[in-house]
Design an enzyme around this catalytic site. Structure first.
Site, PDB file in Angstrom:
ATOM      1  N   TYR A 162       0.844  -1.206   0.000  1.00 31.71           N
ATOM      2  CA  TYR A 162       0.000   0.000   0.000  1.00 31.71           C
ATOM      3  C   TYR A 162       0.879   1.256   0.000  1.00 31.71           C
ATOM      4  O   TYR A 162       0.685   2.170  -0.799  1.00 31.71           O
ATOM      5  CB  TYR A 162      -0.932  -0.021   1.214  1.00 31.71           C
ATOM      6  CG  TYR A 162      -1.927   1.116   1.232  1.00 31.71           C
ATOM      7  CD1 TYR A 162      -3.043   1.099   0.404  1.00 31.71           C
ATOM      8  CD2 TYR A 162      -1.749   2.221   2.071  1.00 31.71           C
ATOM      9  CE1 TYR A 162      -3.970   2.147   0.429  1.00 31.71           C
ATOM     10  CE2 TYR A 162      -2.666   3.261   2.090  1.00 31.71           C
ATOM     11  CZ  TYR A 162      -3.773   3.223   1.265  1.00 31.71           C
ATOM     12  OH  TYR A 162      -4.673   4.271   1.277  1.00 31.71           O
ATOM     13  N   LYS A 204       1.277   4.276  -2.895  1.00 28.10           N
ATOM     14  CA  LYS A 204       0.906   5.667  -2.626  1.00 28.10           C
ATOM     15  C   LYS A 204       2.101   6.622  -2.778  1.00 28.10           C
ATOM     16  O   LYS A 204       1.937   7.778  -3.142  1.00 28.10           O
ATOM     17  CB  LYS A 204       0.269   5.773  -1.229  1.00 28.10           C
ATOM     18  CG  LYS A 204      -1.088   5.050  -1.121  1.00 28.10           C
ATOM     19  CD  LYS A 204      -2.115   5.599  -2.120  1.00 28.10           C
ATOM     20  CE  LYS A 204      -3.504   5.029  -1.930  1.00 28.10           C
ATOM     21  NZ  LYS A 204      -4.490   5.534  -2.891  1.00 28.10           N
TER      22      LYS A 204
HETATM   23  N1  LIG Z   1     -10.160   5.868   4.247  1.00 26.01           N
HETATM   24  C1  LIG Z   1      -8.952   6.270   4.575  1.00 26.01           C
HETATM   25  O1  LIG Z   1      -8.639   6.385   5.748  1.00 26.01           O
HETATM   26  C2  LIG Z   1      -7.941   6.629   3.501  1.00 26.01           C
HETATM   27  C3  LIG Z   1      -6.789   7.308   3.886  1.00 26.01           C
HETATM   28  C4  LIG Z   1      -5.858   7.688   2.914  1.00 26.01           C
HETATM   29  C5  LIG Z   1      -6.089   7.414   1.590  1.00 26.01           C
HETATM   30  N2  LIG Z   1      -7.215   6.748   1.228  1.00 26.01           N
HETATM   31  C6  LIG Z   1      -7.413   6.511  -0.195  1.00 26.01           C
HETATM   32  O2  LIG Z   1      -8.610   7.166  -0.599  1.00 26.01           O
HETATM   33  C7  LIG Z   1      -9.177   6.480  -1.704  1.00 26.01           C
HETATM   34  C8  LIG Z   1     -10.642   6.193  -1.426  1.00 26.01           C
HETATM   35  O3  LIG Z   1     -10.716   5.384  -0.297  1.00 26.01           O
HETATM   36  P1  LIG Z   1     -12.049   5.182   0.568  1.00 26.01           P
HETATM   37  O4  LIG Z   1     -11.613   5.157   1.977  1.00 26.01           O
HETATM   38  O5  LIG Z   1     -13.113   6.110   0.149  1.00 26.01           O
HETATM   39  O6  LIG Z   1     -12.380   3.663   0.132  1.00 26.01           O
HETATM   40  P2  LIG Z   1     -13.727   2.866  -0.186  1.00 26.01           P
HETATM   41  O7  LIG Z   1     -13.383   1.433  -0.048  1.00 26.01           O
HETATM   42  O8  LIG Z   1     -14.879   3.422   0.566  1.00 26.01           O
HETATM   43  O9  LIG Z   1     -13.953   3.202  -1.739  1.00 26.01           O
HETATM   44  C9  LIG Z   1     -13.084   2.734  -2.723  1.00 26.01           C
HETATM   45  C10 LIG Z   1     -13.880   2.534  -3.998  1.00 26.01           C
HETATM   46  O10 LIG Z   1     -12.962   2.114  -5.025  1.00 26.01           O
HETATM   47  C11 LIG Z   1     -13.612   1.119  -5.794  1.00 26.01           C
HETATM   48  N3  LIG Z   1     -12.631   0.278  -6.494  1.00 26.01           N
HETATM   49  C12 LIG Z   1     -11.826  -0.681  -5.985  1.00 26.01           C
HETATM   50  N4  LIG Z   1     -11.128  -1.277  -6.971  1.00 26.01           N
HETATM   51  C13 LIG Z   1     -11.493  -0.662  -8.129  1.00 26.01           C
HETATM   52  C14 LIG Z   1     -11.127  -0.840  -9.491  1.00 26.01           C
HETATM   53  N5  LIG Z   1     -10.248  -1.775  -9.870  1.00 26.01           N
HETATM   54  N6  LIG Z   1     -11.696  -0.024 -10.403  1.00 26.01           N
HETATM   55  C15 LIG Z   1     -12.595   0.913 -10.038  1.00 26.01           C
HETATM   56  N7  LIG Z   1     -13.002   1.111  -8.773  1.00 26.01           N
HETATM   57  C16 LIG Z   1     -12.448   0.322  -7.831  1.00 26.01           C
HETATM   58  C17 LIG Z   1     -14.440   0.319  -4.793  1.00 26.01           C
HETATM   59  O11 LIG Z   1     -15.485  -0.422  -5.433  1.00 26.01           O
HETATM   60  C18 LIG Z   1     -14.963   1.425  -3.881  1.00 26.01           C
HETATM   61  O12 LIG Z   1     -16.217   1.908  -4.304  1.00 26.01           O
HETATM   62  C19 LIG Z   1      -8.313   5.232  -1.921  1.00 26.01           C
HETATM   63  O13 LIG Z   1      -7.377   5.494  -2.955  1.00 26.01           O
HETATM   64  C20 LIG Z   1      -7.603   5.065  -0.591  1.00 26.01           C
HETATM   65  O14 LIG Z   1      -6.376   4.382  -0.724  1.00 26.01           O
HETATM   66  C21 LIG Z   1      -8.149   6.344   2.151  1.00 26.01           C
END
Ligand SMILES: NC(=O)c1ccc[n+]([C@@H]2O[C@H](COP(=O)([O-])OP(=O)(O)OC[C@H]3O[C@@H](n4cnc5c(N)ncnc54)[C@H](O)[C@@H]3O)[C@@H](O)[C@H]2O)c1
Length: 264
Positions: free
Chosen positions: A159, A163
């Site tokens: 991960y 990133k």
């Molecule tokens: N939640 C956190 O604490 C956090 C922190 C830092 C970064 N992020 C990043 O933010 C972004 C969104 O995360 P989130 O927390 O909203 O996650 P989430 O799991 O709620 O949403 C992620 C979405 O991506 C979709 N997805 C997964 N694989 C896919 C693919 N191959 N093609 C298209 N769509 C796909 C999923 O179906 C889902 O709807 C991600 O890149 C994550 O790494 C999240």
């Protein structure tokens, strides 16, 4: 609600859930025509149904499309469709991602490649295949969703590496796309309330709070507002940089824990 994005056409990946869904809500309510995309079709339709019930009347139109961000051909097909329908893109939010909390030695080769494909190769494909659409717009902008895991060591090396890659790729793209007036920035959320965060152990979240000076996790809307700013003319001279949205975790988390322990 401000009409900051009235007339703009914006594509969001991973829009069925979490931050992507909230970004779709904020941008559409600010007048943008939003292409909500996700690999999970049923979830996308369900989320969209709930979303339209809550949107103000003067919100922008929404298109729903299945997009697998890890597939170059899926991106090419979508770019062709947008070209035929809208003709250009004013904004691209590369948000879709997956998590993997596994140590280096416990990470299978398949999982390593899957994380790279979904979190990093996706951003390459998105920027590459949407470039000509973005170049058709005046002052287009791209926001790539990295993480605090792209700024410091992370206990899940797959991960974290993906990133860090998003961060470097964003800066290279900002260098290359500047001539066309396309701005590219990465955002680095810390802990944000979402299904992705809640898919792991609650202990991880509880322990992490001890290193967050603001002492809470973020709401998805607090990230969506930053995305809106980076896509807007309010940030017209900001490109090639990183916006950290982490309640102070990256800058002061270590000292918070030391000071808290001394004061305990
Ligand atoms: N939640 C956190 O604490 C956090 C922190 C830092 C970064 N992020 C990043 O933010 C972004 C969104 O995360 P989130 O927390 O909203 O996650 P989430 O799991 O709620 O949403 C992620 C979405 O991506 C979709 N997805 C997964 N694989 C896919 C693919 N191959 N093609 C298209 N769509 C796909 C999923 O179906 C889902 O709807 C991600 O890149 C994550 O790494 C999240």
């Amino acid at each position: 609600m401000s009409q900051l994005h009235r007339g703009k056409i914006i594509l969001i990946t991973g829009a069925a859930s979490g931050m992507g869904l909230e970004e779709s809500a904020v941008l559409a309510s600010q007048g943008a025509e939003v292409w909500m995309t996700d690999i999970a079709q049923d979830k996308l339709i369900e989320s969209h149904q709930k979303l339209v019930e809550s949107l103000p009347e003067n919100s922008g139109d929404i298109h729903l499309e299945v997009l697998d961000v890890a597939s170059a051909s899926s991106w090419q097909a979508l770019a062709e469709k947008i070209k035929a329908t809208s003709g250009r893109l004013d904004g691209l939010v590369n948000n879709a991602g997956r998590t993997l909390r596994a140590s280096l030695v416990d990470t299978s080769d398949e999982d390593w490649l899957s994380v790279m494909n979904i979190n990093l190769n996706s951003v390459f494909y998105g920027m590459k295949y949407c470039y000509s659409l973005l170049a058709q717009a005046d002052n287009a902008a791209i926001v790539n969703v990295s993480s605090t895991a792209g700024l410091m060591a992370h206990s899940g090396p797959a991960y974290g590496t993906s990133k860090w890659g998003v961060r470097g790729l964003s800066q290279s793209a900002a260098l290359e796309f500047g001539e066309e007036g396309i701005r590219v920035n990465s955002i680095h959320p810390g802990l944000v309330s979402s299904p992705l965060l809640n898919s792991g152990s609650t202990e991880f979240v509880e322990e992490s709070l001890k290193a967050i000076p603001l002492n809470r996790i973020a709401e998805p809307s607090e990230v969506a507002e930053v995305v809106s700013f980076l896509l807007s003319s309010q940030s017209s001279y900001i490109t090639g940089t990183e916006i950290v949205i982490d309640g102070g975790l990256n800058s002061g988390g270590t000292y918070k824990q030391i000071v808290d322990r001394i004061n305990a």
